[in-house]
Design a protein around this motif. Structure first.
Motif, PDB file in Angstrom:
ATOM      1  N   ALA A 153       4.142  37.269 -19.582  1.00 29.41           N
ATOM      2  CA  ALA A 153       3.339  35.961 -20.241  1.00 29.41           C
ATOM      3  C   ALA A 153       2.136  36.454 -21.099  1.00 29.41           C
ATOM      4  N   GLY A 154       1.270  37.441 -21.001  1.00 31.67           N
ATOM      5  CA  GLY A 154       0.287  37.668 -21.679  1.00 31.67           C
ATOM      6  C   GLY A 154       0.472  38.205 -23.075  1.00 31.67           C
ATOM      7  N   LEU A 155       1.834  38.501 -23.294  1.00 37.83           N
ATOM      8  CA  LEU A 155       2.117  39.079 -24.681  1.00 37.83           C
ATOM      9  C   LEU A 155       2.282  37.647 -25.612  1.00 37.83           C
ATOM     10  N   VAL A 156       2.235  36.337 -24.768  1.00 36.92           N
ATOM     11  CA  VAL A 156       2.252  35.023 -25.643  1.00 36.92           C
ATOM     12  C   VAL A 156       0.976  34.565 -25.512  1.00 36.92           C
ATOM     13  N   ILE A 157       0.160  34.594 -24.356  1.00 39.98           N
ATOM     14  CA  ILE A 157      -0.865  33.864 -24.238  1.00 39.98           C
ATOM     15  C   ILE A 157      -2.250  34.573 -24.122  1.00 39.98           C
ATOM     16  N   ASP A 158      -2.400  35.842 -24.200  1.00 38.92           N
ATOM     17  CA  ASP A 158      -3.349  36.721 -24.152  1.00 38.92           C
ATOM     18  C   ASP A 158      -3.694  37.278 -25.598  1.00 38.92           C
ATOM     19  N   PRO A 159      -4.889  36.727 -26.217  1.00 34.46           N
ATOM     20  CA  PRO A 159      -4.964  37.056 -27.681  1.00 34.46           C
ATOM     21  C   PRO A 159      -5.329  38.782 -27.534  1.00 34.46           C
ATOM     22  N   LYS A 160      -5.374  39.408 -26.805  1.00 28.85           N
ATOM     23  CA  LYS A 160      -5.593  40.914 -26.486  1.00 28.85           C
ATOM     24  C   LYS A 160      -4.349  41.617 -26.520  1.00 28.85           C
ATOM     25  N   MET A 161      -3.280  40.892 -26.219  1.00 31.29           N
ATOM     26  CA  MET A 161      -1.879  41.642 -26.076  1.00 31.29           C
ATOM     27  C   MET A 161      -1.005  41.069 -26.810  1.00 31.29           C
ATOM     28  N   HIS A 210      -7.106  46.937 -30.312  1.00 36.42           N
ATOM     29  CA  HIS A 210      -6.960  46.735 -28.883  1.00 36.42           C
ATOM     30  C   HIS A 210      -8.406  47.408 -28.319  1.00 36.42           C
ATOM     31  N   PRO A 211      -8.760  46.647 -27.272  1.00 36.38           N
ATOM     32  CA  PRO A 211     -10.165  47.317 -26.592  1.00 36.38           C
ATOM     33  C   PRO A 211      -9.909  48.733 -26.210  1.00 36.38           C
ATOM     34  N   ILE A 212      -8.724  49.269 -25.657  1.00 38.96           N
ATOM     35  CA  ILE A 212      -8.439  50.532 -25.202  1.00 38.96           C
ATOM     36  C   ILE A 212      -8.008  51.369 -26.600  1.00 38.96           C
ATOM     37  N   PRO A 213      -8.770  52.584 -26.791  1.00 46.58           N
ATOM     38  CA  PRO A 213      -8.588  53.387 -27.891  1.00 46.58           C
ATOM     39  C   PRO A 213      -7.013  53.775 -28.207  1.00 46.58           C
ATOM     40  N   GLU A 214      -6.795  53.819 -29.339  1.00 48.05           N
ATOM     41  CA  GLU A 214      -5.214  53.858 -29.764  1.00 48.05           C
ATOM     42  C   GLU A 214      -4.635  55.221 -29.523  1.00 48.05           C
ATOM     43  N   ASN A 215      -5.394  56.236 -29.163  1.00 52.74           N
ATOM     44  CA  ASN A 215      -4.613  57.569 -28.763  1.00 52.74           C
ATOM     45  C   ASN A 215      -4.609  57.498 -27.264  1.00 52.74           C
ATOM     46  N   GLU A 216      -5.040  56.630 -26.615  1.00 47.59           N
ATOM     47  CA  GLU A 216      -5.023  56.666 -24.941  1.00 47.59           C
ATOM     48  C   GLU A 216      -3.551  56.025 -24.391  1.00 47.59           C
ATOM     49  N   PRO A 217      -2.845  56.603 -23.813  1.00 46.68           N
ATOM     50  CA  PRO A 217      -1.682  55.923 -23.073  1.00 46.68           C
ATOM     51  C   PRO A 217      -1.980  55.132 -22.190  1.00 46.68           C
TER      52      PRO A 217
END
Ligand code: 13P
Ligand code: 13P
Ligand code: MG
Ligand code: MG
Ligand code: MG
Ligand code: MG
Length: 371
Positions: A153-161, A210-217
């Protein structure tokens, strides 16, 4: 400062047959890893089991592919193999395919999933452990966690996802990789990973912003193929995965939700059959019916600010998964009735690495041209 989570696993002997790990192997691995904590090589560890596979879950500050940490895992497997030999366990040392350790366990038989991450304020993590199947078994669930809005659901309703994620897909035949963006390239992604014996999801990354650095899996899967190392059938790869959850990532329940569907995976008896993957608590991960059906265990952790593993919580130890288990048993019965017929038995291309070619070869001379 970054923390590395390493899950390194191997089958070093089954009890009996290929069903489970003998407790003395767990104790032996615990002794080796305890000493490594005292010596400061690793911060914390837990030794888990799934079927006949011994699972070393470790945290440390040495980064991925550390010779020290891989050497430690190899040592734990070697020590436990000695015990497996003493006990006469089945296939003692099965997945240790090389004699001498040379800096990295990759390509030596064990399966590896590792990620080096900057700990968030709170770091919820799930480690997944499968038995009687191959790395492609993770394609469907990892896809659903990070790309399917009907699951997450987060893909739809969480702005961070809402921006989606990036998928690193490996072609394990050609030894090449490609990064695909979801949702923009969703159909391309599915075109590849639907062919799960060849294209496997190796890692998932956040997108820029995204709040997580883009090179971190945010997810990583072990993709070692045993037959490639051994050149013959020596059991299935029995993969593992690490998935981070919450705060701009799938919530814990979104990480687990794909496993409510017992999808068909290849493995099971002699690594040669399709069957449903059944989510179970660790104490039920002892495949017996036709050496199966394939199992998946999910262990939940919080990583403390010092890098300690707070857990495990045995996440499929929940009646909410009873329906799935029941469904998996129905599918088990249905598939079993096919006996040696496809699609229960794997297609010929995938049987190439089993003992079947040995049987077919004996018939070669008996074939004659059809007029
Ligand atoms: P977070 O953003 O705190 O992870 O919230 C999601 C959640 O927990 C919903 O179940
Ligand atoms: P494992 O890969 O779990 O050892 O299984 C091998 C097998 O042949 C089961 O029938
Ligand atoms: Mg085995
Ligand atoms: Mg196994
Ligand atoms: Mg195996
Ligand atoms: Mg919250």
């Amino acid at each position: 400062e970054k923390i590395t989570i390493s899950v390194i696993k191997a089958d070093i002997g089954g009890w009996p047959g290929h069903s489970r790990v003998h407790p003395q192997l767990v104790e032996t691995a615990e002794e080796v890893l305890s000493k490594a904590v005292e010596e400061g090589t690793i911060i914390d560890f837990y030794v888990a089991t799934c079927g006949d596979d011994l699972q070393l879950i470790m945290t440390h500050k040495k980064g991925v592919d550390s010779p020290e940490v891989h050497g430690l895992a190899w040592k734990a497997f070697e020590e436990a193999t000695k015990v497996a030999k003493e006990l006469g366990l089945y296939g003692a040392g099965q997945d240790l395919l090389k004699d001498a350790f040379s800096g990295n366990v990759r390509g030596m038989g064990p399966g590896v999933a590792e990620m080096e991450i900057t700990l968030r304020k709170s770091e919820p993590v799930v480690t997944f452990h499968m038995d009687k199947t191959e790395p492609g078994a993770f394609n469907l669930p990892i896809f659903r966690m990070f790309a399917d809005p009907f699951n997450t659901a987060g893909l739809v309703i969480d702005p961070k996802m809402h921006m989606g994620f990036r998928f690193e897909v490996w072609d394990i035949l050609e030894h090449k990789r490609v990064i695909l963006n979801s949702p923009e390239e969703l159909y391309d992604l599915l075109a590849l990973i639907g062919a799960k014996s060849r294209y496997v999801i190796k890692r998932v990354y956040p997108k820029p912003g995204h709040p997580i650095p883009e090179n971190e899996p945010v997810a990583v899967v072990s993709t070692e193929k045993l037959y490639e190392v051994a050149g013959e059938y020596v059991g299935k790869d029995d993969p593992v995965a690490i998935v981070r959850a919450q705060s701009g990532l799938p919530a814990l329940g979104e990480v687990l939700e794909p496993f409510a569907f017992p999808h068909l995976v290849s493995g099971w008896m002699r690594g040669s059959h399709n069957g449903p993957i059944m989510p179970v608590p660790m104490h039920q991960a002892n495949p017996t019916r036709f050496d199966g059906p394939p199992r998946v265990v999910a262990l939940g952790w919080q990583i403390s600010p010092e890098g300690k593993l707070v857990g495990p919580v045995d996440l499929f130890d929940d009646p909410a998964f009873d329906y799935t288990r029941q469904k998996a048993l129905e599918i088990t019965e249905y598939m079993r009735r096919h006996g040696p017929f496809e699609p229960h038995r794997l297609p010929l291309e995938e049987m190439e690495y089993t003992t079947l070619p040995g049987v077919l070869k004996r018939l070669t001379d008996r074939f004659e041209p059809i007029e």
